[in-house]
Motif scaffolding. Sequence first.
Motif, short mmCIF file in Angstrom:
data_model
loop_
_atom_site.label_atom_id
_atom_site.label_comp_id
_atom_site.label_asym_id
_atom_site.label_seq_id
_atom_site.Cartn_x
_atom_site.Cartn_y
_atom_site.Cartn_z
N ALA A 1 15.49 4.40 13.53
CA ALA A 1 16.53 4.10 12.55
C ALA A 1 17.43 3.03 13.15
O ALA A 1 17.84 3.14 14.30
CB ALA A 1 17.34 5.36 12.23
N VAL A 2 17.71 1.97 12.39
CA VAL A 2 18.46 0.83 12.92
C VAL A 2 19.64 0.51 12.01
O VAL A 2 19.69 0.88 10.84
CB VAL A 2 17.57 -0.41 13.10
N GLY A 3 20.60 -0.23 12.57
CA GLY A 3 21.82 -0.55 11.83
C GLY A 3 21.70 -1.75 10.92
O GLY A 3 22.44 -1.87 9.95
N GLY A 4 20.79 -2.66 11.23
CA GLY A 4 20.65 -3.87 10.43
C GLY A 4 19.95 -3.61 9.12
O GLY A 4 19.17 -2.66 8.98
N GLY A 5 20.22 -4.45 8.13
CA GLY A 5 19.58 -4.32 6.83
C GLY A 5 18.50 -5.36 6.63
O GLY A 5 18.40 -6.35 7.35
N SER A 6 17.64 -5.12 5.64
CA SER A 6 16.60 -6.07 5.26
C SER A 6 16.31 -5.88 3.78
O SER A 6 16.89 -5.01 3.11
CB SER A 6 15.32 -5.85 6.08
N ASP A 7 15.38 -6.66 3.26
CA ASP A 7 14.98 -6.47 1.86
C ASP A 7 14.28 -5.14 1.65
O ASP A 7 14.14 -4.69 0.50
CB ASP A 7 14.10 -7.64 1.42
N GLY A 8 13.83 -4.50 2.73
CA GLY A 8 13.27 -3.17 2.61
C GLY A 8 14.28 -2.16 2.10
O GLY A 8 13.91 -1.15 1.49
N ASN A 9 15.58 -2.41 2.33
CA ASN A 9 16.62 -1.53 1.76
C ASN A 9 16.51 -1.49 0.24
O ASN A 9 16.65 -0.43 -0.37
CB ASN A 9 18.01 -2.04 2.14
N PHE A 10 16.29 -2.65 -0.37
CA PHE A 10 16.21 -2.72 -1.82
C PHE A 10 14.98 -1.97 -2.35
O PHE A 10 15.07 -1.23 -3.33
CB PHE A 10 16.17 -4.17 -2.29
N THR A 11 13.83 -2.20 -1.73
CA THR A 11 12.60 -1.59 -2.24
C THR A 11 12.61 -0.08 -2.02
O THR A 11 12.17 0.68 -2.87
CB THR A 11 11.36 -2.24 -1.59
N ALA A 12 13.14 0.37 -0.89
CA ALA A 12 13.23 1.81 -0.63
C ALA A 12 14.16 2.47 -1.64
O ALA A 12 13.90 3.60 -2.08
CB ALA A 12 13.72 2.05 0.79
N ALA A 13 15.25 1.80 -2.01
CA ALA A 13 16.19 2.37 -2.97
C ALA A 13 15.56 2.58 -4.34
O ALA A 13 16.04 3.41 -5.13
CB ALA A 13 17.42 1.47 -3.09
N LEU A 14 14.49 1.86 -4.62
CA LEU A 14 13.77 2.04 -5.88
C LEU A 14 12.80 3.22 -5.84
O LEU A 14 12.18 3.55 -6.85
CB LEU A 14 12.97 0.76 -6.20
N GLY A 15 12.67 3.84 -4.67
CA GLY A 15 11.71 4.92 -4.52
C GLY A 15 10.32 4.45 -4.16
O GLY A 15 9.37 5.24 -4.16
N VAL A 16 10.18 3.17 -3.81
CA VAL A 16 8.87 2.63 -3.42
C VAL A 16 8.67 2.88 -1.93
O VAL A 16 9.52 2.50 -1.12
CB VAL A 16 8.81 1.11 -3.71
N PRO A 17 7.56 3.51 -1.52
CA PRO A 17 7.29 3.71 -0.09
C PRO A 17 7.39 2.38 0.66
O PRO A 17 6.75 1.39 0.27
CB PRO A 17 5.88 4.27 -0.08
N THR A 18 8.18 2.37 1.73
CA THR A 18 8.50 1.13 2.45
C THR A 18 8.48 1.39 3.94
O THR A 18 9.12 2.32 4.43
CB THR A 18 9.89 0.62 2.03
N LEU A 19 7.74 0.55 4.68
CA LEU A 19 7.73 0.60 6.14
C LEU A 19 8.15 -0.76 6.66
O LEU A 19 7.59 -1.79 6.28
CB LEU A 19 6.33 0.97 6.66
N ASP A 20 9.11 -0.77 7.58
CA ASP A 20 9.73 -2.00 8.05
C ASP A 20 9.43 -2.19 9.55
O ASP A 20 8.91 -1.29 10.21
CB ASP A 20 11.24 -1.91 7.82
N GLY A 21 9.76 -3.37 10.04
CA GLY A 21 9.60 -3.66 11.47
C GLY A 21 8.17 -3.93 11.89
O GLY A 21 7.84 -3.77 13.07
N LEU A 22 7.35 -4.39 10.95
CA LEU A 22 5.94 -4.65 11.26
C LEU A 22 5.69 -6.03 11.83
O LEU A 22 4.56 -6.39 12.11
CB LEU A 22 5.10 -4.47 9.99
N GLY A 23 6.76 -6.79 12.05
CA GLY A 23 6.61 -8.16 12.52
C GLY A 23 6.56 -8.29 14.02
O GLY A 23 6.00 -7.45 14.73
N ALA A 24 7.19 -9.34 14.53
CA ALA A 24 7.10 -9.70 15.94
C ALA A 24 7.71 -8.63 16.84
O ALA A 24 8.70 -7.99 16.48
CB ALA A 24 7.80 -11.03 16.17
N VAL A 25 7.12 -8.46 18.01
CA VAL A 25 7.71 -7.66 19.07
C VAL A 25 8.45 -8.62 19.99
O VAL A 25 7.86 -9.58 20.50
CB VAL A 25 6.64 -6.88 19.85
N GLY A 26 9.70 -8.40 20.18
CA GLY A 26 10.51 -9.32 20.99
C GLY A 26 11.96 -8.91 20.92
O GLY A 26 12.29 -7.73 20.98
N GLY A 27 12.86 -9.90 20.77
CA GLY A 27 14.27 -9.58 20.70
C GLY A 27 15.13 -10.81 20.57
O GLY A 27 14.64 -11.94 20.44
N GLY A 28 16.44 -10.61 20.63
CA GLY A 28 17.39 -11.72 20.56
C GLY A 28 17.57 -12.30 19.19
O GLY A 28 17.89 -13.49 19.06
#
Length: 366
Positions: free
Chosen positions: A309-336
């Motif tokens: 669970a993270v503090g930042g938001g993304s467009d996944g917030n919008f899709t999850a709020a619609l009740g659509v199954p949503t998985l986030d953080g599937l992109g790059a592994v890294g930081g900064g």
Amino acid sequence: MTLRDALPVRTDAMLDDLRTLVETESPSRDPEALATSARAVAALVESRLGGRATVIANEGGSHVHWSGGGDPKVLLLGHHDTVFPLGTLARRPFAVRDGRATGPGVFDMLGGLVQGVHGLAALDDLSGVELLVTADEEVGSRSSRALLEERALACGAVLVLEGAADGGGLKTARKGCGTFTVTITGRAAHAGLEPETGVNALVEAAHQVLAIAAFGRPEAGTTVVPSVAAAGTASNVVPAQATVAVDVRVETAEEKERVEAAFAGLTPYLEGALVEVRGAVDRPPMPESAATGLFALARTLLPGVEGRAVGGGSDGNFTAALGVPTLDGLGAVGGGAHADHEYLLVDAMAERADLVTGLVRAIRNG
């Protein structure tokens, strides 16, 4: 079922595509630069996936949509705008050394876009798959929200290509977030001759900042942070105007309502001052329940991967709020993210692309 071994040649190809996107600068709120970037994204998608990628022109920037045809079942969601102004590339060019790729936007989130496209390219059949790459995620998704919500509802499952959580974890919950702007109007006067005839907007702002900071409830996961302030025109003038920007993060809908009501209830401390509030928690919280099923699928493909669970938001917030199954953080592994030391771990690129391949296949077969 687990992921197959990554092939070095795929990583080389992904790095070539990542360089192309990074070297096409795409700062938010720069429509011309974003139009150029959208064309580069569309060309990459078409070259790797075939078909036609549609560039959707908009005042705030151009979005890119691609479909593999057939009955829609899964939407891959990302954005190509970045927080870095034009000219950042000259100071911090794309580079790969010591296992890290660096450059503006490599982690947030151009690396994720590239990995997602290559993950889809590994599929024999692309029917039922859609890809949407927006141009305004970093500034609130105002022009893209309706479109991304429409496609999320049509597809019924969303994979968000934002950067991974610390340690490569997937993002299974996000706080809701928003920005409030508090504008204070006072009355100007000469600071030396007759300050008593003025109404000091800066002093009023100081009172408001203290009141606003008290809206936070860390024990409930709510943070309310006054972050930017401006006031005054000259040192010898009682300031007639002041503004305060406030960053808000909440974990629940109840806290969203409480904080918004608290802002709406702000009143002046000084006689003659006016206080105006604009803003809202416009990205609703993404609850863990939205990711439960998809995260379980991910763990069959990549055993041991953690959910965060993270503090930042993304467009996944919008899709999850619609009740659509949503998985986030599937992109790059890294930081900064958003910083000069932003980086992507090269060795993780193929594995994450393979995770996208496996998830899409499992969702369509489910």
